[in-house]
Design a protein around this motif. Structure first.
Motif, PDB file in Angstrom:
ATOM      1  N   GLN A  67       0.857  -1.188   0.000  1.00 41.95           N
ATOM      2  CA  GLN A  67       0.000   0.000   0.000  1.00 41.95           C
ATOM      3  C   GLN A  67       0.890   1.234   0.000  1.00 41.95           C
ATOM      4  N   THR A  68       0.577   2.199  -0.840  1.00 44.26           N
ATOM      5  CA  THR A  68       1.334   3.450  -0.850  1.00 44.26           C
ATOM      6  C   THR A  68       0.375   4.621  -0.922  1.00 44.26           C
ATOM      7  N   LYS A  69       0.809   5.717  -0.344  1.00 41.83           N
ATOM      8  CA  LYS A  69      -0.005   6.933  -0.348  1.00 41.83           C
ATOM      9  C   LYS A  69       0.351   7.829  -1.530  1.00 41.83           C
ATOM     10  N   PHE A  70       1.431   7.461  -2.231  1.00 43.12           N
ATOM     11  CA  PHE A  70       1.893   8.228  -3.377  1.00 43.12           C
ATOM     12  C   PHE A  70       2.226   9.668  -3.012  1.00 43.12           C
ATOM     13  N   TYR A  76      19.517   0.788   0.349  1.00 38.18           N
ATOM     14  CA  TYR A  76      18.787   0.364  -0.847  1.00 38.18           C
ATOM     15  C   TYR A  76      19.795   0.069  -1.948  1.00 38.18           C
ATOM     16  N   TYR A  77      19.600  -1.051  -2.652  1.00 34.35           N
ATOM     17  CA  TYR A  77      20.517  -1.473  -3.710  1.00 34.35           C
ATOM     18  C   TYR A  77      19.819  -1.303  -5.062  1.00 34.35           C
ATOM     19  N   PRO A  78      19.950  -0.137  -5.685  1.00 37.20           N
ATOM     20  CA  PRO A  78      19.190   0.147  -6.914  1.00 37.20           C
ATOM     21  C   PRO A  78      19.472  -0.829  -8.049  1.00 37.20           C
ATOM     22  N   GLU A  79      20.693  -1.371  -8.084  1.00 34.39           N
ATOM     23  CA  GLU A  79      21.050  -2.268  -9.183  1.00 34.39           C
ATOM     24  C   GLU A  79      20.272  -3.581  -9.153  1.00 34.39           C
ATOM     25  N   TYR A  80      19.644  -3.899  -8.006  1.00 33.48           N
ATOM     26  CA  TYR A  80      18.892  -5.149  -7.884  1.00 33.48           C
ATOM     27  C   TYR A  80      17.379  -4.954  -8.025  1.00 33.48           C
ATOM     28  N   THR A  81      16.927  -3.736  -8.258  1.00 34.95           N
ATOM     29  CA  THR A  81      15.495  -3.476  -8.396  1.00 34.95           C
ATOM     30  C   THR A  81      14.942  -4.242  -9.605  1.00 34.95           C
ATOM     31  N   PHE A  82      13.756  -4.845  -9.443  1.00 33.25           N
ATOM     32  CA  PHE A  82      13.217  -5.644 -10.546  1.00 33.25           C
ATOM     33  C   PHE A  82      11.691  -5.625 -10.535  1.00 33.25           C
ATOM     34  N   PRO A 129      14.526   4.355 -15.146  1.00 38.12           N
ATOM     35  CA  PRO A 129      13.377   4.437 -16.069  1.00 38.12           C
ATOM     36  C   PRO A 129      13.241   3.218 -16.973  1.00 38.12           C
ATOM     37  N   SER A 130      14.333   2.496 -17.191  1.00 42.96           N
ATOM     38  CA  SER A 130      14.273   1.327 -18.069  1.00 42.96           C
ATOM     39  C   SER A 130      13.400   0.215 -17.490  1.00 42.96           C
ATOM     40  N   LEU A 131      13.080   0.314 -16.194  1.00 41.17           N
ATOM     41  CA  LEU A 131      12.220  -0.697 -15.575  1.00 41.17           C
ATOM     42  C   LEU A 131      10.754  -0.515 -15.970  1.00 41.17           C
ATOM     43  N   VAL A 132      10.450   0.625 -16.581  1.00 43.85           N
ATOM     44  CA  VAL A 132       9.140   0.934 -17.172  1.00 43.85           C
ATOM     45  C   VAL A 132       8.052   1.138 -16.120  1.00 43.85           C
ATOM     46  N   LYS A 133       7.841   0.183 -15.245  1.00 42.02           N
ATOM     47  CA  LYS A 133       6.757   0.278 -14.272  1.00 42.02           C
ATOM     48  C   LYS A 133       7.015   1.378 -13.244  1.00 42.02           C
ATOM     49  N   PRO A 134       5.950   1.940 -12.669  1.00 44.19           N
ATOM     50  CA  PRO A 134       6.133   2.929 -11.598  1.00 44.19           C
ATOM     51  C   PRO A 134       6.732   2.265 -10.361  1.00 44.19           C
ATOM     52  N   TRP A 135       7.349   3.077  -9.510  1.00 41.46           N
ATOM     53  CA  TRP A 135       8.101   2.544  -8.374  1.00 41.46           C
ATOM     54  C   TRP A 135       7.261   1.682  -7.446  1.00 41.46           C
ATOM     55  N   GLN A 136       5.975   2.016  -7.280  1.00 46.02           N
ATOM     56  CA  GLN A 136       5.150   1.275  -6.323  1.00 46.02           C
ATOM     57  C   GLN A 136       4.798  -0.133  -6.807  1.00 46.02           C
ATOM     58  N   ASP A 184       5.403   9.566   5.001  1.00 45.55           N
ATOM     59  CA  ASP A 184       5.522   8.110   5.100  1.00 45.55           C
ATOM     60  C   ASP A 184       4.204   7.476   5.535  1.00 45.55           C
ATOM     61  N   THR A 185       3.243   8.304   5.931  1.00 47.70           N
ATOM     62  CA  THR A 185       1.975   7.789   6.425  1.00 47.70           C
ATOM     63  C   THR A 185       1.250   7.013   5.330  1.00 47.70           C
ATOM     64  N   GLY A 186       0.801   5.817   5.668  1.00 48.75           N
ATOM     65  CA  GLY A 186       0.045   5.013   4.713  1.00 48.75           C
ATOM     66  C   GLY A 186       0.885   4.098   3.863  1.00 48.75           C
ATOM     67  N   ASN A 187       2.216   4.205   3.937  1.00 45.01           N
ATOM     68  CA  ASN A 187       3.089   3.343   3.147  1.00 45.01           C
ATOM     69  C   ASN A 187       3.327   2.026   3.884  1.00 45.01           C
ATOM     70  N   LYS A 188       2.968   0.931   3.242  1.00 46.66           N
ATOM     71  CA  LYS A 188       3.177  -0.391   3.824  1.00 46.66           C
ATOM     72  C   LYS A 188       3.797  -1.314   2.781  1.00 46.66           C
ATOM     73  N   ALA A 189       4.638  -2.220   3.251  1.00 47.82           N
ATOM     74  CA  ALA A 189       5.313  -3.134   2.333  1.00 47.82           C
ATOM     75  C   ALA A 189       5.420  -4.516   2.967  1.00 47.82           C
ATOM     76  N   ILE A 190       5.746  -5.483   2.124  1.00 43.55           N
ATOM     77  CA  ILE A 190       5.900  -6.865   2.576  1.00 43.55           C
ATOM     78  C   ILE A 190       7.314  -7.336   2.267  1.00 43.55           C
ATOM     79  N   ILE A 191       7.927  -7.969   3.236  1.00 39.90           N
ATOM     80  CA  ILE A 191       9.196  -8.678   3.047  1.00 39.90           C
ATOM     81  C   ILE A 191       8.922 -10.115   3.467  1.00 39.90           C
TER      82      ILE A 191
END
Length: 272
Positions: A188-191, A261-267, A229-236, A196-203
């Motif tokens: 969940q993201t608040k965009f 954060y390791y940007p090179e591993y984002t997928f 930007p080459s990942l095309v999809k939005p960050w959320q 940071d309110t409303g931002n939730k993630a799963i690990i």
């Protein structure tokens, strides 16, 4: 066997504090004592138990004006074989390198740092950290000629103490609460980049439940909000590899603090 200690008076290390306010006796004493302890540890780390090298600094002179303390070390025939410039010269290099590391000018300290070491470096710079506009000059001379000089001002000393505080805080955090290079994806993201309110993630490796997410600093957050930007999809909609500290309430995970954060591993998690 003679108990006479031979002193090398040709090589001197001078600590000069240009103070604006009176320096507390306790602050000055603890600063010099910690300086001596770190010198002792430096010598011990560079030699073995069979090498007879004195690891104590001795006060030769305290001069009036600003606070000026001249230090000398014991002489030993083997010293030039270990340190070509002498122990004081090499120690001054370590002092400068350590301060540069604590100021963020280098990635690694010249020597491994335990919590006690950090506390002693905190004491070393204390007299000028609390005296705005003051500075500490460290000069090493050989035969009357200055061969090494390092200057630390009060702003830098305060920055060093702030960094030390953060490093000690990291040491004090139980390691079981830190998790390195874990895949995190947003639930969940608040965009809202300003909140940071409303931002939730799963690990998944830690908990199947979505937890609140905060960031160690704004730069880290900004980097994650603007992936390649080459990942095309939005960050959320992307998956990120992060280091996190898990914060708990009554022993149950409640929040992730993203430390790195390791940007090179984002997928893209939807890709096979």
């Amino acid at each position: 066997m003679s108990n006479i200690i031979e002193i090398d008076f040709s090589k001197k290390l001078e600590i000069k504090i240009d103070n604006k306010l009176p320096v507390g006796l306790e602050d000055l004493s603890l600063s010099l004592l910690s300086f001596n302890k770190q010198f002792h540890k430096f010598v011990e780390s560079e030699t073995d138990e069979l090498t007879d090298v004195g690891s104590e600094l001795l006060i030769k002179e305290v001069r009036k004006g600003s606070i000026v303390v001249e230090l000398v070390s014991q002489a030993a025939p083997i010293v030039p074989l270990i340190w070509s410039g002498g122990s004081l010269y090499e120690w001054a290099n370590v002092v400068q390198s350590t301060c540069n590391w604590l100021l963020g000018k280098s990635d690694r300290p010249p020597k491994d740092m335990a919590k006690q070491d950090l506390q002693e470096w905190n004491k070393i710079v204390e007299p000028i950290a609390k005296d705005n506009g003051s500075q500490m000059n460290i000069n090493v001379s050989d035969g009357g000629k200055v061969v090494n000089q390092f200057i630390l001002n009060s702003n830098e000393a305060a920055a060093i103490q702030n960094r030390i505080g953060r490093l000690i805080e990291d040491i004090d955090i139980p390691q079981e609460n830190k998790h390195l290079k874990k895949v995190m994806y947003w639930y969940q993201t608040k965009f809202d980049p300003n909140s940071d309110t409303g931002n939730k993630a799963i690990i998944d490796d830690i908990s199947k439940t979505a937890l609140k997410v905060i960031f160690e600093n704004n730069a880290l957050k900004e980097a994650m909000l603007h992936p390649d930007p080459s990942l095309v999809k939005p960050w959320q909609e992307l998956a990120f590899v992060v280091d996190v500290e898990v914060q708990t309430v009554r022993g149950k995970p409640k929040m992730y603090n993203v430390l790195n954060y390791y940007p090179e591993y984002t997928f893209d998690p939807d890709e096979d």
